[in-house]
Design a protein around this motif. Structure first.
Motif, PDB file in Angstrom:
ATOM      1  N   UNK A 144      81.734  81.846  43.284  1.00 40.55           N
ATOM      2  CA  UNK A 144      80.537  81.905  42.439  1.00 40.55           C
ATOM      3  C   UNK A 144      79.624  80.713  42.654  1.00 40.55           C
ATOM      4  N   UNK A 145      80.183  79.515  42.717  1.00 40.06           N
ATOM      5  CA  UNK A 145      79.375  78.297  42.601  1.00 40.06           C
ATOM      6  C   UNK A 145      78.789  77.799  43.906  1.00 40.06           C
ATOM      7  N   UNK A 146      79.208  78.330  45.043  1.00 41.38           N
ATOM      8  CA  UNK A 146      78.736  77.785  46.311  1.00 41.38           C
ATOM      9  C   UNK A 146      77.284  78.154  46.611  1.00 41.38           C
ATOM     10  N   UNK A 147      76.710  79.087  45.853  1.00 42.89           N
ATOM     11  CA  UNK A 147      75.341  79.504  46.132  1.00 42.89           C
ATOM     12  C   UNK A 147      74.337  78.374  46.023  1.00 42.89           C
ATOM     13  N   UNK A 148      74.037  77.891  44.803  1.00 47.72           N
ATOM     14  CA  UNK A 148      73.003  76.861  44.652  1.00 47.72           C
ATOM     15  C   UNK A 148      73.483  75.439  44.908  1.00 47.72           C
TER      16      UNK A 148
END
Length: 426
Positions: A144-148
């Motif tokens: 989930x968190x690797x995007x931004x």
């Protein structure tokens, strides 16, 4: 539309014991017993029934009545135009993680039919709630968190921890909507404070001991509560209730938060003002309390409170500064855990650590997945926990201070129906 994104909070209250009598036959059909010895009353009733029966060997078992009043409440994230309502309620004999997981998914499906998109579920740290979270969670923070965020910004965080699951409704599942596991800040803060005061734990952080008794000794040496001070104004807000606690005081959230505050840090620094080496020995505790205090301010979502500007704002973008501050809090606990070699008596409990991970990644996940870089969407991070259920129960107890199950249901109906589920009801 982010205005339809909601938090599904759930919690249960214990109702008063009573007898269950059939209105049709006037016979005793059940019992919910709160006596110190749970078997005495039931045994006496069985003996009476045996004496009245021709067959003295007959074994009569009275069914136990429900004593857990469980509610699901949905609240939207947006600060303006908040929508809040009671989703479901149950009277249960006992609550299990499997039952919770099944009914959470059913409630999410039902809300989807009315256009509400649940993206966070939140409960307190009860064992059945934790079991439900682990049953549901299948998506890790890494997914989930690797995007931004860059890998450097996520360094030192437990990215393989399971923090969410795919939305159970087929329409939203095809669109990739993820439901996050939310944390509960007040209960977590109490657990951390209680770890400081746990006789079975010997907390050590950065090579230095940490305990509530150390803070108590400093407070006593400052003579802030001493009668010798006469009518002088007290410099700190502490009392003996903050340090010498019984089971009731350990449940008081405000006592826990006041210990983990800037007031405590100021007191420690003033105590060590003339001794640099002594201050260095307390520095790990100061750093830890400072991070906990900051997390509390961020999760409350209130900038100006009690005459203090807390430099807090509602989160309105994926890479908001509060997200990075929450990462720093989690990172310092990761450092602490690695230093202690895992979960042992030098570190907080595994449950306390897991609650922190769900709390931090729950907020970061919603911001990453559903907010925009142009700051056009805003979330009130203070709604991520199950405090709304606690407020709901307090309103029920205002109507009836010690309700039986029927009175709890009637109180819930009054709050969710005639009075209305607006902000004033909570």
């Amino acid at each position: 539309d982010f205005r339809r994104h909601t938090v599904l909070a759930y919690d249960a209250m214990h109702t008063k014991g009573r007898f269950g009598v059939s209105r049709n036959t006037n016979e005793l059909v059940g019992i919910a017993d709160d006596a110190l010895d749970n078997d005495i009353l039931i045994r006496e009733l069985k003996d009476l029934d045996k004496n009245a029966d021709d067959n003295e060997d007959a074994d009569v078992k009275l069914p136990e009545m429900a004593q857990h009043f469980l509610v699901f409440i949905a609240t939207t994230w947006v600060p303006e135009g908040k929508i809040q309502f009671l989703v479901a309620r149950w009277g249960l004999k006992s609550i299990t993680g499997a039952w919770l997981a099944r009914n959470i998914e059913m409630s999410i499906m039902s809300l989807a039919q009315y256009g509400f998109i649940v993206d966070t579920v939140a409960g307190d740290g009860a064992s059945e709630n934790r079991s439900s979270n682990k049953t549901l969670a299948s998506i890790s923070a890494r997914d989930i968190s690797l995007g931004p965020f860059t890998e450097e910004e996520l360094a030192g965080l437990p990215l393989d921890f399971k923090i969410g699951f795919l939305h159970p409704h087929p329409f939203y599942a095809r669109k990739g909507v993820t439901v996050l596991i939310g944390g509960e800040m007040p209960h977590w803060a109490k657990k951390v404070r209680n770890a400081f005061d746990n006789e079975s734990r010997f907390l050590v952080f950065r090579g230095m001991d940490i305990s509530l008794d150390m803070i108590f000794q400093i407070w006593q040496s400052m003579k802030d509560a001493s009668l010798e001070n006469g009518s002088e104004v007290r410099k700190y807000q502490f009392t003996y209730d903050h340090f010498k606690q019984n089971s009731y005081l350990k449940m008081r959230v405000f006592l826990a938060l006041q210990v983990m505050s800037q007031t405590c840090i100021r007191m420690i620094k003033e105590y060590c003002a003339d001794n640099t080496e002594l201050l260095e020995s307390y520095q790990p505790m100061i750093d830890l309390i400072n991070q906990i205090d900051r997390l509390v301010d961020i999760m409350n979502g209130t900038s100006y409170s009690k005459g203090k500007d807390r430099n807090v704002e509602h989160i309105n973008e994926p890479r908001h500064r509060h997200i990075f501050e929450l990462f720093d809090v989690l990172r310092i606990f990761e450092e602490w855990k690695e230093e202690c070699g895992g979960f042992n008596d030098k570190f907080v409990t595994a449950q306390t650590y897991e609650d922190l991970v769900w709390m931090v990644f729950g907020i970061a996940g919603v911001a990453s997945l559903y907010l925009k870089d142009d700051k056009s969407l805003v979330m009130h991070q203070g709604r991520s926990g199950s405090d709304v259920c606690e407020h709901f129960f307090s309103q029920i107890r205002y109507i009836c201070s010690n309700p039986i199950m029927q009175q709890a249901r009637e109180g819930a109906s009054a709050l969710s129906g005639a009075i209305g589920m607006d902000g004033a009801s909570f």
